[in-house]
Design a protein around this motif. Structure first.
Motif, PDB file in Angstrom:
ATOM      1  N   GLN A   1       0.903  -1.337  -0.314  1.00  0.00           N
ATOM      2  CA  GLN A   1       0.151   0.093   0.093  1.00  0.00           C
ATOM      3  C   GLN A   1       0.998   1.279   0.077  1.00  0.00           C
ATOM      4  OE1 GLN A   1      -3.284  -0.073  -0.157  1.00  0.00           O
ATOM      5  NE2 GLN A   1      -3.710   1.880  -0.194  1.00  0.00           N
ATOM      6  N   ARG A   2       0.555   2.129  -0.726  1.00  0.00           N
ATOM      7  CA  ARG A   2       1.286   3.548  -0.996  1.00  0.00           C
ATOM      8  C   ARG A   2       0.289   4.736  -0.709  1.00  0.00           C
ATOM      9  NH1 ARG A   2       4.724   2.574  -6.581  1.00  0.00           N
ATOM     10  NH2 ARG A   2       5.891   0.658  -6.019  1.00  0.00           N
ATOM     11  N   TYR A   3       1.080   5.593   0.141  1.00  0.00           N
ATOM     12  CA  TYR A   3       0.202   6.935   0.303  1.00  0.00           C
ATOM     13  C   TYR A   3       1.085   8.113  -0.098  1.00  0.00           C
ATOM     14  CZ  TYR A   3      -1.953   3.608   3.956  1.00  0.00           C
ATOM     15  OH  TYR A   3      -2.695   2.660   4.327  1.00  0.00           O
ATOM     16  N   TYR A   4       0.171   8.846  -0.445  1.00  0.00           N
ATOM     17  CA  TYR A   4       0.542  10.265  -1.071  1.00  0.00           C
ATOM     18  C   TYR A   4       0.024  11.453  -0.261  1.00  0.00           C
ATOM     19  CZ  TYR A   4       1.359   6.899  -4.825  1.00  0.00           C
ATOM     20  OH  TYR A   4       1.742   5.771  -5.587  1.00  0.00           O
TER      21      TYR A   4
ATOM     22  N   GLN B   1      -9.931   8.311   1.945  1.00  0.00           N
ATOM     23  CA  GLN B   1      -8.241   8.404   1.584  1.00  0.00           C
ATOM     24  C   GLN B   1      -8.202   7.652   0.248  1.00  0.00           C
ATOM     25  OE1 GLN B   1      -7.219   7.781   6.141  1.00  0.00           O
ATOM     26  NE2 GLN B   1      -5.526   7.900   4.826  1.00  0.00           N
ATOM     27  N   ASP B   2      -9.043   6.925  -0.425  1.00  0.00           N
ATOM     28  CA  ASP B   2      -8.738   6.214  -1.424  1.00  0.00           C
ATOM     29  C   ASP B   2      -8.680   7.080  -2.665  1.00  0.00           C
ATOM     30  OD1 ASP B   2      -8.636   3.838  -0.214  1.00  0.00           O
ATOM     31  OD2 ASP B   2     -10.622   3.231  -0.561  1.00  0.00           O
TER      32      ASP B   2
ATOM     33  N   HIS C   1      -3.273   2.416  -3.416  1.00  0.00           N
ATOM     34  CA  HIS C   1      -2.994   3.869  -3.608  1.00  0.00           C
ATOM     35  C   HIS C   1      -3.771   4.800  -2.984  1.00  0.00           C
ATOM     36  CE1 HIS C   1       0.123   2.785  -6.659  1.00  0.00           C
ATOM     37  NE2 HIS C   1      -0.573   2.233  -7.012  1.00  0.00           N
ATOM     38  N   SER C   2      -3.419   5.538  -1.666  1.00  0.00           N
ATOM     39  CA  SER C   2      -4.314   6.267  -1.086  1.00  0.00           C
ATOM     40  C   SER C   2      -3.592   7.728  -0.562  1.00  0.00           C
ATOM     41  CB  SER C   2      -4.699   5.602   0.238  1.00  0.00           C
ATOM     42  OG  SER C   2      -5.137   4.252   0.085  1.00  0.00           O
ATOM     43  N   TRP C   3      -4.525   8.540  -0.445  1.00  0.00           N
ATOM     44  CA  TRP C   3      -3.876   9.889   0.455  1.00  0.00           C
ATOM     45  C   TRP C   3      -3.463   9.696   1.779  1.00  0.00           C
ATOM     46  CZ3 TRP C   3      -2.888  13.093  -3.369  1.00  0.00           C
ATOM     47  CH2 TRP C   3      -3.676  13.069  -4.521  1.00  0.00           C
ATOM     48  N   THR C   4      -2.891  10.509   2.284  1.00  0.00           N
ATOM     49  CA  THR C   4      -2.419  10.321   3.498  1.00  0.00           C
ATOM     50  C   THR C   4      -3.514  10.817   4.698  1.00  0.00           C
ATOM     51  OG1 THR C   4      -1.328  12.708   3.606  1.00  0.00           O
ATOM     52  CG2 THR C   4       0.071  10.486   3.429  1.00  0.00           C
ATOM     53  N   ASP C   5      -4.352  11.565   3.764  1.00  0.00           N
ATOM     54  CA  ASP C   5      -5.567  12.206   4.654  1.00  0.00           C
ATOM     55  C   ASP C   5      -6.627  12.562   3.676  1.00  0.00           C
ATOM     56  OD1 ASP C   5      -6.949  13.377   6.550  1.00  0.00           O
ATOM     57  OD2 ASP C   5      -5.293  14.883   7.070  1.00  0.00           O
TER      58      ASP C   5
END
Length: 201
Positions: A28-31, A65-66, A82-86
């Motif tokens: 899982q990656r967060y941006y 967050q997706d 792939h998701s946002w950090t917030d």
């Protein structure tokens, strides 16, 4: 005994298959949604007023967050891994307060939840926030509706919808993230200029 050996062997094969499946799964990656100003501050004269910014609300599908994308009109989906950090709405609020403070149109800019009394209140709602991937590499599309209220007179001064897009770098979530940053950055400039002009009128 033969049956027991077969059962044990079957269990080992199943466990090994499970480990291999887990090992091949994409992490899982967060941006971080970010919008560093690319233009110099407009050099406005700060008026003796305080602007309060309410937390940005978002359409239900984007209040997560997706990272969302679309392959065609009326269709939406989420990228896997792939998701946002917030949540976008919460992050847009932070970025909007920072941009309005930087642009210097008001004596003070604060989030409404800070318990500060203000002369004006800015309400915002995120209506669109997705990677338009109908054709490669696609583009990030961001749409936001804003309302500016005179809290002293309790009057709605103006309402406007802002819509910005920016080309994606590649045809995937990692390539869409810089485009989101670019689109949000331009949208923040639009909102800041609109607020300043509306209050001036």
């Amino acid at each position: 005994m033969r049956t027991a050996r077969v059962a044990v062997a079957g269990a080992l094969v199943s466990a090994l298959a499970g480990c291999l499946a887990l090992g091949s799964q994409e992490p899982q990656r967060y941006y971080v949604l970010d919008a560093p100003a690319t233009k110099a501050a407009p050099g406005r004269t700060a008026r003796a007023a305080t602007l309060l910014v309410t937390p940005t609300t978002a359409s239900t599908f984007y209040d997560i967050q997706d990272i969302a994308y679309s392959r065609g009109p009326g269709a939406r989906a989420y990228y896997q891994y792939h998701s946002w950090t917030d949540r976008p709405g919460r992050r847009v609020t932070e970025l909007l307060v920072t941009r309005l403070e930087r642009d210097g149109s008001f004596k003070a800019v604060a989030a409404l939840i800070a318990g500060v009394h203000g002369n004006y209140v800015l309400n915002t709602h995120l209506t669109e926030f997705y990677h338009d991937a109908a054709a490669a590499p696609g583009s990030a599309r961001v749409a936001l509706t804003a309302e500016l209220v005179d809290s002293v007179r309790r009057v709605l001064l103006a309402r406007r919808t802002f819509d910005r897009s920016a080309p994606a770098v590649t045809y995937d979530a990692p390539g869409a993230v810089p485009a989101f940053n670019q689109a949000v950055n331009a949208l923040l400039d639009d909102v800041s200029a609109w607020v300043d002009a509306t209050v001036a009128r």
